[in-house]
Design a protein around this motif. Structure first.
Motif, mmCIF file in Angstrom:
data_model
loop_
_atom_site.group_PDB
_atom_site.id
_atom_site.type_symbol
_atom_site.label_atom_id
_atom_site.label_comp_id
_atom_site.label_asym_id
_atom_site.label_seq_id
_atom_site.Cartn_x
_atom_site.Cartn_y
_atom_site.Cartn_z
ATOM 1 N N GLY A 42 33.384 30.770 28.128
ATOM 2 C CA GLY A 42 32.613 30.896 29.347
ATOM 3 C C GLY A 42 31.837 32.191 29.409
ATOM 4 O O GLY A 42 31.833 32.985 28.463
ATOM 5 N N PHE A 43 31.149 32.428 30.542
ATOM 6 C CA PHE A 43 30.400 33.677 30.666
ATOM 7 C C PHE A 43 30.766 34.444 31.935
ATOM 8 O O PHE A 43 29.952 35.180 32.494
ATOM 9 C CB PHE A 43 28.883 33.462 30.567
ATOM 10 C CG PHE A 43 28.247 32.493 31.532
ATOM 11 C CD1 PHE A 43 28.576 32.471 32.883
ATOM 12 C CD2 PHE A 43 27.276 31.596 31.087
ATOM 13 C CE1 PHE A 43 27.951 31.613 33.766
ATOM 14 C CE2 PHE A 43 26.647 30.726 31.956
ATOM 15 C CZ PHE A 43 26.990 30.743 33.302
ATOM 16 N N CYS A 44 32.012 34.281 32.382
ATOM 17 C CA CYS A 44 32.457 34.990 33.579
ATOM 18 C C CYS A 44 33.618 35.926 33.279
ATOM 19 O O CYS A 44 34.398 35.686 32.355
ATOM 20 C CB CYS A 44 32.899 33.994 34.655
ATOM 21 S SG CYS A 44 31.557 32.968 35.311
ATOM 22 N N LEU A 45 33.715 36.979 34.081
ATOM 23 C CA LEU A 45 34.897 37.835 34.112
ATOM 24 C C LEU A 45 35.703 37.468 35.354
ATOM 25 O O LEU A 45 35.140 37.213 36.418
ATOM 26 C CB LEU A 45 34.492 39.303 34.169
ATOM 27 C CG LEU A 45 33.851 39.892 32.912
ATOM 28 C CD1 LEU A 45 33.268 41.267 33.217
ATOM 29 C CD2 LEU A 45 34.857 39.978 31.775
ATOM 30 N N TRP A 46 37.019 37.465 35.214
ATOM 31 C CA TRP A 46 37.926 37.066 36.303
ATOM 32 C C TRP A 46 38.918 38.213 36.458
ATOM 33 O O TRP A 46 39.930 38.272 35.784
ATOM 34 C CB TRP A 46 38.598 35.755 35.925
ATOM 35 C CG TRP A 46 39.443 35.055 36.927
ATOM 36 C CD1 TRP A 46 40.724 34.618 36.726
ATOM 37 C CD2 TRP A 46 39.099 34.621 38.250
ATOM 38 N NE1 TRP A 46 41.197 33.952 37.832
ATOM 39 C CE2 TRP A 46 40.207 33.938 38.791
ATOM 40 C CE3 TRP A 46 37.952 34.753 39.036
ATOM 41 C CZ2 TRP A 46 40.215 33.400 40.079
ATOM 42 C CZ3 TRP A 46 37.953 34.202 40.317
ATOM 43 C CH2 TRP A 46 39.062 33.542 40.814
ATOM 44 N N LEU A 47 38.569 39.142 37.334
ATOM 45 C CA LEU A 47 39.237 40.440 37.360
ATOM 46 C C LEU A 47 40.175 40.587 38.551
ATOM 47 O O LEU A 47 39.846 40.178 39.669
ATOM 48 C CB LEU A 47 38.185 41.557 37.418
ATOM 49 C CG LEU A 47 37.166 41.563 36.275
ATOM 50 C CD1 LEU A 47 36.128 42.657 36.513
ATOM 51 C CD2 LEU A 47 37.846 41.750 34.931
ATOM 52 N N PRO A 48 41.339 41.218 38.337
ATOM 53 C CA PRO A 48 42.300 41.409 39.431
ATOM 54 C C PRO A 48 41.970 42.644 40.263
ATOM 55 O O PRO A 48 41.679 43.719 39.735
ATOM 56 C CB PRO A 48 43.625 41.598 38.686
ATOM 57 C CG PRO A 48 43.233 42.221 37.385
ATOM 58 C CD PRO A 48 41.883 41.662 37.029
ATOM 59 N N VAL A 49 41.993 42.487 41.580
ATOM 60 C CA VAL A 49 41.806 43.597 42.514
ATOM 61 C C VAL A 49 42.848 43.468 43.615
ATOM 62 O O VAL A 49 43.501 42.435 43.753
ATOM 63 C CB VAL A 49 40.381 43.606 43.128
ATOM 64 C CG1 VAL A 49 39.335 43.861 42.063
ATOM 65 C CG2 VAL A 49 40.099 42.302 43.857
ATOM 66 N N ALA A 50 42.990 44.506 44.399
ATOM 67 C CA ALA A 50 44.015 44.480 45.443
ATOM 68 C C ALA A 50 43.665 43.486 46.542
ATOM 69 O O ALA A 50 44.525 42.752 47.029
ATOM 70 C CB ALA A 50 44.188 45.882 46.039
ATOM 71 N N ASP A 51 42.404 43.443 46.952
ATOM 72 C CA ASP A 51 41.960 42.569 48.043
ATOM 73 C C ASP A 51 40.556 42.108 47.688
ATOM 74 O O ASP A 51 39.603 42.888 47.758
ATOM 75 C CB ASP A 51 41.974 43.333 49.372
ATOM 76 C CG ASP A 51 41.567 42.477 50.567
ATOM 77 O OD1 ASP A 51 40.724 41.577 50.399
ATOM 78 O OD2 ASP A 51 42.076 42.732 51.674
ATOM 79 N N ASP A 52 40.406 40.854 47.289
ATOM 80 C CA ASP A 52 39.124 40.390 46.767
ATOM 81 C C ASP A 52 38.019 40.408 47.825
ATOM 82 O O ASP A 52 36.876 40.785 47.529
ATOM 83 C CB ASP A 52 39.254 39.000 46.144
ATOM 84 C CG ASP A 52 39.795 37.952 47.096
ATOM 85 O OD1 ASP A 52 40.885 38.171 47.646
ATOM 86 O OD2 ASP A 52 39.151 36.903 47.282
ATOM 87 N N ILE A 53 38.334 40.030 49.064
ATOM 88 C CA ILE A 53 37.313 40.024 50.108
ATOM 89 C C ILE A 53 36.837 41.443 50.401
ATOM 90 O O ILE A 53 35.636 41.734 50.425
ATOM 91 C CB ILE A 53 37.850 39.368 51.401
ATOM 92 C CG1 ILE A 53 38.223 37.899 51.145
ATOM 93 C CG2 ILE A 53 36.833 39.491 52.527
ATOM 94 C CD1 ILE A 53 37.069 36.990 50.868
ATOM 95 N N ALA A 54 37.784 42.347 50.613
ATOM 96 C CA ALA A 54 37.427 43.738 50.938
ATOM 97 C C ALA A 54 36.679 44.386 49.777
ATOM 98 O O ALA A 54 35.718 45.142 49.991
ATOM 99 C CB ALA A 54 38.686 44.531 51.271
#
Length: 400
Positions: A321-333
């Protein structure tokens, strides 16, 4: 049941009128921005007379032959599928995703049908379920490792009502790829509960060169021909050849299943213009432009590992694919801050999945479509890394 709202419409509402904090870099939408192959315009011009008549719903014999030839080369089918299956041209694979679920409903005729979909999901899956009045049930998919979902979370009674399961490889957004063993496991489940497996393979040619091409559903089905009765495969030129605006793809499956879909499509959908079929033939006969496309993506993913890897504690590049799927503490914020402070537009993972709170498998993830030119993508990565470091927003990958 209301029409599902697109995650991109929800993103627009989320950002609202907040001005960008820097010159805009849009990594939210997966629109290919590499150049289409340079032979497309001459092919279209040479076949312009083909716009006059109504095309055949099944496509031209030359289009049919080109797709079968490509499937033989790509998946080493040696003519097997040509003998037992059929293909149908589509105005992009999204159309096929909807036509497939209507076909499955008509052929299986189950009461109170369920449409299963990978969760996180591509929005057309929910739209297709809505169109036929079926219950859409998301099956949680892990963010790393195998792309196979956790079907143990779904009651057998629900699986028995299922008419189809949408499954992408490489997956969107995580970019995970299925092995032949994974496909066989899905064939087992489809056989046990009598539902169709929709193999959404629109990213099949976008993979890291070092990882190699992912196994395809037809490649696995050749080892198990009875699986073809419950298998529908979809592909397009949107990602492979950077021709999302041309709207052309194909659907492949068992001859009787394709006959039913052809009968329906002949009444409700537009035929694919002959010049576009000619352009598709040229694209499927050429692999040089596809290899160059992968080279450009590989360079940007290498830059992502160099710039974002230190912030996220290791490589961030997926196998496909051509996407990055990265972990963050709060995706909306984080997405709000990324726009307001850095001018980068990203997609919150929770908008790509169903479920509330911790039950939403996209929660605490952001999706970046690595489609911009190299320098622009790198600048986007640098802004993201800077914001992560300022806010301490990174979440350990192992906890994702």
């Amino acid at each position: 049941m209301p029409v599902p709202i697109s995650p991109f419409d929800r993103l627009r509402s989320l950002i609202g009128d907040t001005p960008a904090g820097a010159p805009v870099i849009d990594l939210s939408v997966g629109v290919p921005k590499h150049a289409p192959p340079d032979f497309i315009l001459p092919v279209l011009a040479a076949s312009a007379d083909g716009y006059r008549p109504y095309p055949a719903i099944t496509g031209t014999p030359a289009f049919q032959a080109a797709i079968h030839d490509w499937l033989d080369r790509r998946y080493a089918l040696d003519g097997w599928f040509r003998d037992v299956g059929a293909v149908l041209p589509l105005a992009g694979s999204r159309e096929g995703l909807v036509l497939s679920v209507v076909t499955a409903r008509d052929l299986l005729a189950k009461d109170n049908p369920v449409v299963l979909h990978a969760n996180p999901y591509y929005q057309a899956y929910l739209g297709a379920a809505h169109m036929i009045g079926a219950e859409a049930v998301g099956v949680p998919t892990p963010p790393t490792g195998s792309p196979l979902p956790d079907f143990s979370a779904i009651p057998d009674a629900t699986l028995d009502r299922a008419i189809a399961y949408y499954f992408g490889s490489p997956s969107n957004p995580a970019g995970l790829t299925a092995s032949k063993a994974d496909w066989h496991n899905l064939f087992d489940l489809a056989e046990k509960h009598d539902f169709f497996l929709f193999a959404d393979e629109c990213y099949s040619e976008i993979y890291r060169e070092e990882a190699g091409p992912p196994a395809g559903a037809l490649e696995a089905a050749r080892e198990r021909p009875e699986a073809l009765k419950r298998l529908i495969v979809l592909n397009s030129l949107s990602k492979r050849s950077n021709l999302a605006g041309m709207r052309i793809g194909f659907v492949a499956g068992d001859r009787e299943v394709m006959k039913a879909m052809t009968t329906m499509r002949n009444q409700i959908a537009s035929q694919v213009p002959v010049p576009l079929q000619q352009a598709a033939i040229a694209c499927y006969q050429d692999e040089a432009h596809v290899a160059e496309n992968r080279r450009l993506y590989d360079a940007k993913f290498a830059a992502a590992d160099a710039i974002l890897g230190p912030v996220f504690g290791g490589p961030v590049t997926p196998p496909g694919g051509f996407c990055l799927w990265l972990p963050v503490a709060d995706d909306i914020a984080f997405v709000k801050a990324l726009w307001a402070e850095a001018g980068v537009r990203a997609l919150p993972g929770s908008l790509l999945a169903t479920g509330e709170g911790a039950a939403n498998p996209g929660r605490g993830r952001i999706r970046l479509a690595v489609v911009s030119p190299y320098d622009e993508a790198c600048e986007g990565f640098r802004r993201i890394a800077a914001l992560m470091q300022r806010e301490g927003a990174v979440r350990e990958l192992a906890a994702g």
